[in-house]
Design an enzyme around this catalytic site. Structure first.
Site, short mmCIF file in Angstrom:
data_model
loop_
_atom_site.label_atom_id
_atom_site.label_comp_id
_atom_site.label_asym_id
_atom_site.label_seq_id
_atom_site.Cartn_x
_atom_site.Cartn_y
_atom_site.Cartn_z
CG ASP A 13 17.76 -33.04 53.48
OD1 ASP A 13 17.56 -32.00 54.12
OD2 ASP A 13 18.75 -33.21 52.73
CE LYS A 16 17.30 -33.80 61.00
NZ LYS A 16 17.62 -34.35 59.67
N GLY A 40 18.22 -27.41 57.18
CA GLY A 40 16.96 -26.95 56.60
C GLY A 40 15.84 -27.82 57.11
CG HIS A 41 14.97 -28.74 60.70
ND1 HIS A 41 15.31 -28.61 62.01
CD2 HIS A 41 15.80 -29.67 60.21
CE1 HIS A 41 16.32 -29.42 62.30
NE2 HIS A 41 16.63 -30.07 61.21
CD GLN A 223 23.65 -30.49 59.56
OE1 GLN A 223 24.07 -30.55 60.70
NE2 GLN A 223 23.14 -29.38 59.08
P1 IMP Z 1 28.39 -28.34 55.45
O1 IMP Z 1 27.62 -28.85 56.63
O2 IMP Z 1 27.79 -27.10 54.83
O3 IMP Z 1 29.85 -28.22 55.73
O4 IMP Z 1 28.28 -29.47 54.29
C1 IMP Z 1 28.86 -30.75 54.45
C2 IMP Z 1 27.97 -31.83 53.86
O5 IMP Z 1 26.78 -31.93 54.64
C3 IMP Z 1 27.51 -31.54 52.44
O6 IMP Z 1 27.41 -32.78 51.75
C4 IMP Z 1 26.12 -30.94 52.62
O7 IMP Z 1 25.30 -31.14 51.49
C5 IMP Z 1 25.64 -31.77 53.79
N1 IMP Z 1 24.60 -31.09 54.59
C6 IMP Z 1 24.76 -30.07 55.47
N2 IMP Z 1 23.58 -29.74 56.02
C7 IMP Z 1 22.66 -30.56 55.49
C8 IMP Z 1 21.25 -30.73 55.70
O8 IMP Z 1 20.60 -30.05 56.50
N3 IMP Z 1 20.65 -31.70 54.95
C9 IMP Z 1 21.34 -32.50 54.10
N4 IMP Z 1 22.65 -32.39 53.89
C10 IMP Z 1 23.31 -31.43 54.58
#
Ligand code: IMP
Length: 426
Positions: A13, A16, A40-41, A223
């Site tokens: 977040d 990007k 989420g972009h 991420q």
């Molecule tokens: P997962 O990727 O759904 O397995 O989540 C693992 C961790 O990554 C958690 O803390 C999520 O909140 C975090 N996470 C996954 N995708 C994003 C993103 O796009 N932005 C911020 N945090 C993310």
């Protein structure tokens, strides 16, 4: 022409999508190399705001070919839904390319992500519950199904039967859930296969041909560095490798193809989900950062945790990604404050750590060592030239650049493309 890697330096977040938008005019291909519909972009193009999850942000630009590379995990249902939404907004999605080697996120992955999180209770990771971790686990265990399996339903069913035996035993005996039916999953996926067929491509071949043809390829991370499976704050991480090394494996390129690695760095820090966060703030400062920065998750809508700029993390990200430059985002959000804090080191058991600590317990208990800087207390979102920023804002950027392991080449003061200021000589 070269490949450019764009990577988040914090916990995701960082903005990007904003950086992609700025570079999109000079880029021919935008490749997602890891993650899945957990991302989420937000991309804003000509007043159109797009919330993207699995589709590369290149989709917003007609001259760009968007590519989903080998390292991504694809949930066909989520992807098709996203494509339908984009089409309804008037976008042409026909140029999308998807690697046949990408793994599939299956219904049992989504279910297991939900039930294991529930089972962990207070120890939960706070995942997005999109099935990402279970899908990557199956990939590593070599029982994953891949996009190419959709095009041989006999093989698809054979693999599904093997894996479903174990998944159903886990779902029913460990988590007390209903078992899933292979026939239902097969029928559902036969429909997805037909709809996705036009997009499936040898993406590795495509990208190498493009590079040989003097085209520019941008590898777009989802991420961020601290969510990296190997280099992040394990176990509070995602299950893939957002770092620059992951871009190479995920897209199928080598180091010689890359000449820029751009770190997208927010002027403060946010985190969604569980895990340590040394500069986290609460109370009034947190409320002001959250409101001014609209810090709510694009994928889950969850309120993000917020904190002050942490230079220890950024220096670490500069190292593990080999950053050539930073793209500093959301500077305008800091206009709120009389005094700004910057963490330059951590303190633990009487010792100072300027670099990311080698043991998780130190990081968990690290006390930030802060410097304070005067704020500029004026709206900077209309500034269009870096040198016209207030002196305090320029001094703040100079100081965090000193601490951040790579030059800060761009400073963003708002969501639109015009609100990006390029710094001279970087
Ligand atoms: P997962 O990727 O759904 O397995 O989540 C693992 C961790 O990554 C958690 O803390 C999520 O909140 C975090 N996470 C996954 N995708 C994003 C993103 O796009 N932005 C911020 N945090 C993310």
């Amino acid at each position: 022409m070269p490949a450019i890697i764009l990577v988040g330096t914090q916990w995701g977040d960082e903005g990007k999508g904003k950086a992609t938008d700025l570079l999109a005019d000079d880029v021919d291909y935008v490749v997602r190399y890891q993650g899945g519909s957990n991302a989420g972009h937000t991309v804003i193009v000509d007043d159109l705001e797009l919330k993207l999850h699995l589709v590369p942000s290149g989709i917003a630009y007609p001259a760009v070919t968007p590519v989903i590379g080998d390292g991504v995990v694809v949930d066909p249902a989520a992807l098709l839904e996203e494509l339908d939404e984009l089409t309804a907004k008037g976008l042409d999605v026909s140029q999308l390319k998807i690697s046949g080697n990408a793994h599939l996120v299956m219904p049992y992955h989504r279910e297991l992500d939900k039930v294991t999180e529930r089972y962990l209770g207070k120890q939960k990771l706070g995942t997005t519950k999109r099935g990402i971790g279970p899908a990557y686990a199956d990939k590593a265990a070599r029982v994953g199904l891949r996009v190419q399996d959709l095009y041989d339903m006999k093989i698809f069913r054979q693999k599904l039967d093997v894996v479903l035996r174990e998944k159903n035993a886990t779902l029913s005996r460990v988590y007390n859930r209903m078992p899933m039916q292979a026939g239902d999953i097969e029928t559902e996926h036969a429909v997805y296969a037909e709809r996705l067929r036009p997009y499936i491509t040898d993406t590795v071949g495509l990208l190498h041909d493009a590079l040989e043809d003097d085209r520019t390829v941008m590898l777009e991370g989802a991420q961020g560095t601290l969510l990296d499976l190997d280099h992040g704050t394990y176990p509070f991480v995602t299950s893939s490798n957002p770092v620059a090394g992951g871009a190479l494996t995920g897209a199928g390129l080598g180091p010689k193809h890359v000449d820029r690695v751009i770190g997208v760095t927010k002027a403060y820090v946010t985190r969604v989900g569980s895990g340590p966060f040394p500069t986290e703030v609460s109370g009034e400062v947190a409320d002001r950062l959250t409101a001014a920065g609209h810090e709510f998750g694009t994928t889950t809508g969850r309120q993000r945790r917020v904190g002050w700029f942490d230079a220890v993390l950024i220096r670490y990200a500069a190292r593990v990604n080999g950053l050539t430059e930073h793209f500093l985002t959301k500077m305008d959000v800091l206009s709120e404050f009389d005094t700004l804090r910057v963490c330059r080191a951590y303190r633990y058991a009487g010792e100072e750590y300027e670099h990311f600590p080698p043991h998780q317990s130190i990081f968990h208990r690290a006390e930030p060592v802060y410097e304070e800087h005067p704020g500029w207390r004026t709206d900077i979102s209309d500034v269009r030239d870096y040198r016209s920023l207030p002196a305090e804002a320029q001094a703040f950027v100079d100081r965090i650049e000193e601490l951040s392991g790579a030059p800060i080449r761009y400073v963003s003061v708002g969501p639109s493309r015009a609100q990006t200021l390029e710094r001279d000589g970087r």
